[in-house]
Design a protein around this motif. Structure first.
Motif, short mmCIF file in Angstrom:
data_model
loop_
_atom_site.label_atom_id
_atom_site.label_comp_id
_atom_site.label_asym_id
_atom_site.label_seq_id
_atom_site.Cartn_x
_atom_site.Cartn_y
_atom_site.Cartn_z
N VAL A 93 0.86 -1.18 0.00
CA VAL A 93 0.00 0.00 0.00
C VAL A 93 0.90 1.23 0.00
CG1 VAL A 93 -1.87 1.19 1.18
CG2 VAL A 93 -1.71 -1.29 1.31
N ARG A 94 0.87 1.96 -1.12
CA ARG A 94 1.75 3.14 -1.23
C ARG A 94 1.10 4.35 -0.57
NH1 ARG A 94 3.27 3.18 -7.46
NH2 ARG A 94 1.94 4.96 -7.20
N GLY A 95 1.93 5.18 0.06
CA GLY A 95 1.43 6.39 0.70
C GLY A 95 0.41 6.09 1.79
N ALA A 96 0.62 5.01 2.52
CA ALA A 96 -0.36 4.58 3.52
C ALA A 96 -0.41 5.52 4.70
CB ALA A 96 -0.02 3.17 3.99
N SER A 97 -1.62 5.79 5.17
CA SER A 97 -1.81 6.55 6.40
C SER A 97 -2.74 5.73 7.29
CB SER A 97 -2.41 7.92 6.11
OG SER A 97 -3.71 7.79 5.59
N ARG A 113 -5.55 3.91 4.92
CA ARG A 113 -5.82 4.50 3.60
C ARG A 113 -4.52 4.52 2.81
NH1 ARG A 113 -10.68 7.26 3.92
NH2 ARG A 113 -11.32 7.75 6.04
N GLY A 114 -4.62 4.31 1.51
CA GLY A 114 -3.44 4.37 0.66
C GLY A 114 -3.82 4.14 -0.79
N THR A 115 -2.81 4.01 -1.63
CA THR A 115 -3.04 3.77 -3.06
C THR A 115 -2.33 2.47 -3.46
OG1 THR A 115 -1.11 5.08 -3.70
CG2 THR A 115 -3.23 6.22 -3.64
N VAL A 116 -2.76 1.95 -4.60
CA VAL A 116 -2.23 0.70 -5.12
C VAL A 116 -1.23 1.01 -6.23
CG1 VAL A 116 -2.86 -1.46 -6.26
CG2 VAL A 116 -4.43 -0.40 -4.65
#
Length: 142
Positions: A93-97, A113-116
């Motif tokens: 998970v990139r840029g995970a928060s 939350r994050g991006t794939v």
């Protein structure tokens, strides 16, 4: 009559021979079109796999965070730290928060939350997963 039938067959053979000349190279075009479709399907399958893997990792991180934060003597901060550690370990998970918004004295909620990672430049797929559970506490015996 025999000459007429033989002329007819000769003309038919000639037409079939000439038609073969017009179709030269069509196999290459068909292969190029088919290869494009097959590559699109392969990339789509890989992208779907990446999405579901990232979603699974985010869900596992949220669940691990809830389990760490709900234990007696722990708090939401411990759950966030545990979830962040799991996300750092897998890195899907990139840029995970990670947040503990919605947590209270009796309930803990961890949201990831994050991006794939995507194969298509400019395409962003977001992942949001959360888990919640009651906080463990001692209750006086009655």
């Amino acid at each position: 009559m025999k000459d007429q039938a033989s002329r007819h067959w000769r003309r038919l053979r000639e037409r079939l021979r000439n038609q073969g000349d017009r179709d030269r190279g069509s196999g290459s075009v068909e292969l190029a079109v088919l290869a494009t479709v097959v590559l699109f399907l392969v990339f789509a399958a890989i992208q779907i796999g990446l999405y579901f893997h990232a979603r699974s990792v985010a869900r596992s991180a949220a669940t691990q965070g809830v389990e760490a934060g709900r234990q007696l003597g722990s708090g939401p901060g411990d759950g966030v730290a545990q979830a962040e550690a799991l996300l750092a370990k897998y890195g899907s998970v990139r840029g995970a928060s990670v947040s503990a918004d919605g947590s209270g004295a009796e309930q803990i909620r961890i949201t990831v939350r994050g991006t794939v990672a995507t194969l298509v430049p400019g395409l962003e797929l977001d992942v949001v997963q959360s888990a919640e559970a009651p906080v463990e506490r001692w209750v006086e015996a009655q």
